[in-house]
Design a protein around this motif. Structure first.
Motif, PDB file in Angstrom:
ATOM      1  N   LEU A   1      -5.253  12.893   1.156  1.00 59.20           N
ATOM      2  CA  LEU A   1      -4.976  13.416  -0.183  1.00 59.20           C
ATOM      3  C   LEU A   1      -5.316  14.893  -0.178  1.00 59.20           C
ATOM      4  O   LEU A   1      -6.422  15.286   0.199  1.00 59.20           O
ATOM      5  N   GLU A   2      -4.337  15.711  -0.568  1.00 60.38           N
ATOM      6  CA  GLU A   2      -4.548  17.149  -0.671  1.00 60.38           C
ATOM      7  C   GLU A   2      -3.474  17.711  -1.593  1.00 60.38           C
ATOM      8  O   GLU A   2      -2.321  17.273  -1.549  1.00 60.38           O
ATOM      9  N   ASN A   3      -3.862  18.671  -2.426  1.00 65.73           N
ATOM     10  CA  ASN A   3      -2.923  19.299  -3.375  1.00 65.73           C
ATOM     11  C   ASN A   3      -2.203  18.268  -4.235  1.00 65.73           C
ATOM     12  O   ASN A   3      -1.000  18.359  -4.458  1.00 65.73           O
ATOM     13  N   ALA A   4      -2.938  17.261  -4.678  1.00 65.08           N
ATOM     14  CA  ALA A   4      -2.418  16.211  -5.566  1.00 65.08           C
ATOM     15  C   ALA A   4      -1.273  15.423  -4.930  1.00 65.08           C
ATOM     16  O   ALA A   4      -0.389  14.932  -5.614  1.00 65.08           O
ATOM     17  N   LYS A   5      -1.319  15.274  -3.619  1.00 66.62           N
ATOM     18  CA  LYS A   5      -0.287  14.510  -2.921  1.00 66.62           C
ATOM     19  C   LYS A   5      -0.926  13.670  -1.818  1.00 66.62           C
ATOM     20  O   LYS A   5      -1.746  14.171  -1.046  1.00 66.62           O
ATOM     21  N   MET A   6      -0.540  12.394  -1.781  1.00 67.83           N
ATOM     22  CA  MET A   6      -0.961  11.519  -0.691  1.00 67.83           C
ATOM     23  C   MET A   6       0.100  11.608   0.392  1.00 67.83           C
ATOM     24  O   MET A   6       1.290  11.535   0.107  1.00 67.83           O
ATOM     25  N   PHE A   7      -0.352  11.775   1.622  1.00 64.37           N
ATOM     26  CA  PHE A   7       0.586  11.948   2.730  1.00 64.37           C
ATOM     27  C   PHE A   7      -0.022  11.403   4.015  1.00 64.37           C
ATOM     28  O   PHE A   7      -1.185  10.979   4.035  1.00 64.37           O
ATOM     29  N   ASP A   8       0.754  11.427   5.062  1.00 57.06           N
ATOM     30  CA  ASP A   8       0.330  10.998   6.389  1.00 57.06           C
ATOM     31  C   ASP A   8      -0.132   9.539   6.390  1.00 57.06           C
ATOM     32  O   ASP A   8      -1.126   9.190   7.012  1.00 57.06           O
ATOM     33  N   PHE A   9       0.618   8.681   5.680  1.00 57.12           N
ATOM     34  CA  PHE A   9       0.316   7.257   5.652  1.00 57.12           C
ATOM     35  C   PHE A   9       0.573   6.669   7.029  1.00 57.12           C
ATOM     36  O   PHE A   9       1.640   6.852   7.606  1.00 57.12           O
ATOM     37  N   LYS A  10      -0.423   5.963   7.576  1.00 49.53           N
ATOM     38  CA  LYS A  10      -0.311   5.364   8.905  1.00 49.53           C
ATOM     39  C   LYS A  10      -0.843   3.940   8.886  1.00 49.53           C
ATOM     40  O   LYS A  10      -1.735   3.622   8.090  1.00 49.53           O
ATOM     41  N   SER A  11      -0.338   3.134   9.794  1.00 52.22           N
ATOM     42  CA  SER A  11      -0.841   1.764   9.917  1.00 52.22           C
ATOM     43  C   SER A  11      -1.908   1.718  11.012  1.00 52.22           C
ATOM     44  O   SER A  11      -1.853   0.924  11.947  1.00 52.22           O
ATOM     45  N   GLU A  12      -2.881   2.593  10.854  1.00 55.63           N
ATOM     46  CA  GLU A  12      -4.051   2.651  11.723  1.00 55.63           C
ATOM     47  C   GLU A  12      -5.148   3.397  10.987  1.00 55.63           C
ATOM     48  O   GLU A  12      -4.886   4.191  10.091  1.00 55.63           O
ATOM     49  N   ALA A  13      -6.382   3.119  11.370  1.00 56.18           N
ATOM     50  CA  ALA A  13      -7.516   3.779  10.731  1.00 56.18           C
ATOM     51  C   ALA A  13      -7.781   5.139  11.374  1.00 56.18           C
ATOM     52  O   ALA A  13      -7.528   5.331  12.562  1.00 56.18           O
TER      53      ALA A  13
ATOM     54  N   ILE B   1       0.840  -1.196   0.000  1.00 54.37           N
ATOM     55  CA  ILE B   1       0.000   0.000   0.000  1.00 54.37           C
ATOM     56  C   ILE B   1       0.877   1.248   0.000  1.00 54.37           C
ATOM     57  O   ILE B   1       0.617   2.200  -0.748  1.00 54.37           O
ATOM     58  N   LYS B   2       1.930   1.240   0.793  1.00 59.50           N
ATOM     59  CA  LYS B   2       2.867   2.366   0.825  1.00 59.50           C
ATOM     60  C   LYS B   2       3.498   2.565  -0.555  1.00 59.50           C
ATOM     61  O   LYS B   2       3.660   3.704  -1.020  1.00 59.50           O
ATOM     62  N   ALA B   3       3.817   1.471  -1.235  1.00 56.55           N
ATOM     63  CA  ALA B   3       4.388   1.565  -2.585  1.00 56.55           C
ATOM     64  C   ALA B   3       3.391   2.200  -3.555  1.00 56.55           C
ATOM     65  O   ALA B   3       3.779   2.980  -4.435  1.00 56.55           O
ATOM     66  N   LEU B   4       2.097   1.898  -3.403  1.00 60.69           N
ATOM     67  CA  LEU B   4       1.079   2.519  -4.251  1.00 60.69           C
ATOM     68  C   LEU B   4       0.967   4.022  -3.977  1.00 60.69           C
ATOM     69  O   LEU B   4       0.794   4.814  -4.899  1.00 60.69           O
ATOM     70  N   VAL B   5       1.060   4.392  -2.718  1.00 59.53           N
ATOM     71  CA  VAL B   5       1.043   5.817  -2.352  1.00 59.53           C
ATOM     72  C   VAL B   5       2.245   6.518  -2.984  1.00 59.53           C
ATOM     73  O   VAL B   5       2.111   7.589  -3.587  1.00 59.53           O
ATOM     74  N   ASP B   6       3.415   5.908  -2.871  1.00 59.89           N
ATOM     75  CA  ASP B   6       4.624   6.481  -3.469  1.00 59.89           C
ATOM     76  C   ASP B   6       4.509   6.574  -4.989  1.00 59.89           C
ATOM     77  O   ASP B   6       4.910   7.575  -5.590  1.00 59.89           O
ATOM     78  N   LYS B   7       3.934   5.542  -5.596  1.00 62.82           N
ATOM     79  CA  LYS B   7       3.743   5.534  -7.060  1.00 62.82           C
ATOM     80  C   LYS B   7       2.828   6.685  -7.484  1.00 62.82           C
ATOM     81  O   LYS B   7       3.100   7.381  -8.461  1.00 62.82           O
ATOM     82  N   PHE B   8       1.752   6.893  -6.741  1.00 65.55           N
ATOM     83  CA  PHE B   8       0.830   7.984  -7.011  1.00 65.55           C
ATOM     84  C   PHE B   8       1.556   9.326  -6.916  1.00 65.55           C
ATOM     85  O   PHE B   8       1.454  10.165  -7.808  1.00 65.55           O
ATOM     86  N   ASN B   9       2.304   9.522  -5.838  1.00 63.29           N
ATOM     87  CA  ASN B   9       3.021  10.788  -5.644  1.00 63.29           C
ATOM     88  C   ASN B   9       4.061  11.022  -6.727  1.00 63.29           C
ATOM     89  O   ASN B   9       4.227  12.151  -7.196  1.00 63.29           O
ATOM     90  N   ASP B  10       4.758   9.984  -7.148  1.00 65.00           N
ATOM     91  CA  ASP B  10       5.732  10.111  -8.243  1.00 65.00           C
ATOM     92  C   ASP B  10       5.037  10.525  -9.536  1.00 65.00           C
ATOM     93  O   ASP B  10       5.522  11.387 -10.269  1.00 65.00           O
ATOM     94  N   LYS B  11       3.897   9.895  -9.786  1.00 64.76           N
ATOM     95  CA  LYS B  11       3.155  10.206 -11.003  1.00 64.76           C
ATOM     96  C   LYS B  11       2.671  11.660 -11.000  1.00 64.76           C
ATOM     97  O   LYS B  11       2.756  12.355 -12.008  1.00 64.76           O
ATOM     98  N   MET B  12       2.186  12.118  -9.852  1.00 66.04           N
ATOM     99  CA  MET B  12       1.720  13.501  -9.743  1.00 66.04           C
ATOM    100  C   MET B  12       2.873  14.483  -9.917  1.00 66.04           C
ATOM    101  O   MET B  12       2.707  15.540 -10.522  1.00 66.04           O
ATOM    102  N   ALA B  13       4.038  14.150  -9.397  1.00 67.51           N
ATOM    103  CA  ALA B  13       5.199  15.038  -9.505  1.00 67.51           C
ATOM    104  C   ALA B  13       5.672  15.181 -10.952  1.00 67.51           C
ATOM    105  O   ALA B  13       6.172  16.230 -11.348  1.00 67.51           O
ATOM    106  N   LYS B  14       5.475  14.139 -11.753  1.00 62.89           N
ATOM    107  CA  LYS B  14       5.978  14.131 -13.129  1.00 62.89           C
ATOM    108  C   LYS B  14       4.973  14.614 -14.168  1.00 62.89           C
ATOM    109  O   LYS B  14       5.358  15.011 -15.255  1.00 62.89           O
TER     110      LYS B  14
END
Length: 110
Positions: A48-60, A7-20
């Motif tokens: 998700l805010e300003n086209a960036k996923m952040f604050d990834f946590k292993s809790e709901a 899941i963290k890798a998907l978040v990173d992939k999303f952020n990379d895509k948005m940056a490019k």
């Protein structure tokens, strides 16, 4: 790879895509959402805010705009392409609370 790492890798992939991709980023910039992923025995959240996923946590989060619930096995099948998202949703192998339009929009970006 653990579910958390995937899941963290998907978040990173999303952020990379948005940056490019400025054009794609402009389509997402207006969204401000919070997400929970509930896998029964484990849970994850991010913002998700300003086209960036952040604050990834292993809790709901206590309250999220979108909550995705399924078993770890079904999430793995979704990630591996063995289970189609719409089929999982229609057969209740994937339960979504919140606006499905938000989730479908984000899915189209990966």
């Amino acid at each position: 790879m653990t579910m958390e790492a995937q899941i963290k890798a998907l978040v990173d992939k999303f952020n990379d895509k948005m940056a490019k991709d400025e054009e794609l980023r402009s389509k997402v910039e207006h969204l401000k959402k919070s997400f929970n992923i509930d896998l029964e025995s484990e849970a994850y959240s991010f913002q998700l805010e300003n086209a960036k996923m952040f604050d990834f946590k292993s809790e709901a989060l206590e309250e999220a705009d979108v909550t995705i619930s399924c078993t770890p096995e079904n999430l793995q099948k979704l990630l591996d392409g063995e289970l189609r998202p719409m089929r999982a949703y229609l057969t209740k192998k994937l339960v979504i609370k919140g606006k499905i339009q938000d989730l479908m929009f984000l899915k189209s970006l990966f």
